[in-house]
Scaffold this motif. Sequence first.
Motif, mmCIF file in Angstrom:
data_model
loop_
_atom_site.group_PDB
_atom_site.id
_atom_site.type_symbol
_atom_site.label_atom_id
_atom_site.label_comp_id
_atom_site.label_asym_id
_atom_site.label_seq_id
_atom_site.Cartn_x
_atom_site.Cartn_y
_atom_site.Cartn_z
ATOM 1 N N ALA A 231 -7.834 8.161 -0.189
ATOM 2 C CA ALA A 231 -6.413 7.923 0.076
ATOM 3 C C ALA A 231 -5.912 6.696 -0.683
ATOM 4 O O ALA A 231 -4.783 6.681 -1.186
ATOM 5 N N VAL A 234 -5.274 7.668 -4.243
ATOM 6 C CA VAL A 234 -4.020 8.415 -4.371
ATOM 7 C C VAL A 234 -2.830 7.454 -4.358
ATOM 8 O O VAL A 234 -1.878 7.605 -5.133
ATOM 9 N N ALA A 238 -0.122 6.825 -7.428
ATOM 10 C CA ALA A 238 1.331 6.948 -7.273
ATOM 11 C C ALA A 238 2.046 5.697 -7.765
ATOM 12 O O ALA A 238 3.077 5.779 -8.438
ATOM 13 N N ALA A 307 -3.794 8.949 4.044
ATOM 14 C CA ALA A 307 -3.469 10.030 3.114
ATOM 15 C C ALA A 307 -1.983 10.344 3.158
ATOM 16 O O ALA A 307 -1.335 10.525 2.118
ATOM 17 N N ALA A 308 -1.423 10.439 4.358
ATOM 18 C CA ALA A 308 0.013 10.712 4.491
ATOM 19 C C ALA A 308 0.838 9.560 3.936
ATOM 20 O O ALA A 308 1.859 9.769 3.278
ATOM 21 N N HIS A 311 0.768 9.810 0.168
ATOM 22 C CA HIS A 311 1.561 10.961 -0.290
ATOM 23 C C HIS A 311 3.053 10.656 -0.205
ATOM 24 O O HIS A 311 3.808 10.897 -1.152
ATOM 25 N N ARG A 312 3.481 10.120 0.933
ATOM 26 C CA ARG A 312 4.907 9.885 1.121
ATOM 27 C C ARG A 312 5.407 8.728 0.241
ATOM 28 O O ARG A 312 6.508 8.805 -0.329
ATOM 29 N N THR A 315 5.935 10.043 -3.178
ATOM 30 C CA THR A 315 7.180 10.798 -3.287
ATOM 31 C C THR A 315 8.371 9.861 -3.438
ATOM 32 O O THR A 315 9.266 10.084 -4.267
ATOM 33 N N TRP A 365 -1.425 11.942 10.377
ATOM 34 C CA TRP A 365 -0.542 12.280 9.259
ATOM 35 C C TRP A 365 0.906 11.906 9.567
ATOM 36 O O TRP A 365 1.600 11.312 8.747
#
Length: 384
Positions: A231, A234, A238, A307-308, A311-312, A315, A365
């Motif tokens: 995570a 990631v 980003a 992880a969430a 990801h967010r 974005t 999440w």
Amino acid sequence: MSSTSSDPAGAVERALRTALYDTADAALDAGASLLAADPASDAELARRGAEFVAALWRRGWQPADLVRIVRRDLEGAHVGLVAALIRAQARDDRARGRRWAAQLAELPTGPPPSGDRFSHATAVLELYRLLLRLPGLDPLDEPGHGRGHHHRGPAAGSPADSSARMLTRIRALLAKAEATGFPEEAEALTAKAQELMARHSVDEALLDARAPAPDAPGACRIGVEPPYEQAKAVLLDAVADANHCRAVWNEPFAFSTVVGFEADLEAVELLYTSLLVQAQSAMAKAEAAQRASGRRRTKTFRQSFLAAYAHRVGTRLRAAAETQVSDDLLPVLASREVAVTAATDRMFPQTVSTRLRGVTDEAGWTEGAEAADRARVRSRPRLP
């Protein structure tokens, strides 16, 4: 009663030959016994260690990489030993640039070795075993070292001097944002830091475009360490993407290599570190709330949370990146993006994608996504 040797180099050679090329504990004990019985061998043993360190520099390693892997695979005593070796080797080493100097300045310090000579010799040989088994890494060119930014010079009032002052202000703002217990204050401080980072990157891009010898991209390594390293990788990817850089994760050695131009590499390091601190703080609060409601949180919750969050945040950063650049800057950034992609492809001609594992906790999440929405992320301002 300890014996002394008239041939310290020979004693060290025998000990290393005995202990370093055999993984058995008995071989390690035998080598340590030879060294413990010969105090005259200490200086030669340290000299050989500095040689091992210098050999790793030639094979692409850097001080922070070495400290990170020793901390992961061995113990605190070995970290102190390798830091001492790095410092000793640096006295006879060539200048290697600003990032390298910063890594040397950040080497851990600790108390001198304690315990008996046998225990100390054992720790030294364990460290040397690890150093000899490390594979080569892709060498990194430091941005601006020996080319590019170097021609601008560090004189007071110069662009380099202004850049240093800007980065000092950014670090101070992010440190305050991470330390405060008031969300509104943290948001204001981080927003200001983001504005300064954006201005710094834009100014550097335009200055470089007008320079007679434009800079080429460089690279740096950023630690991505357990737990929840996937995570974190990631999240770093980003942040790098939003700042015109590329990140390539090396899972076995717990780092990502980020390729980009100097101002953007600085932004990635600062923003990633700040967001990671914010994520850890938000996760601790979420876990406390879960415990208060009677639900026991697990490793799966934390993995799903981060992880969430990654990801967010990714974005949000990508959305901000689409609107943060004015039309007059597009050609400059497009040219730099081509250069960064080409440099990344040269360094890493073969890469593979990795799927996140262990993201199965719905509450984790949800909490992570909500924390990402609260994270202080702000788009770059348009040029006036």
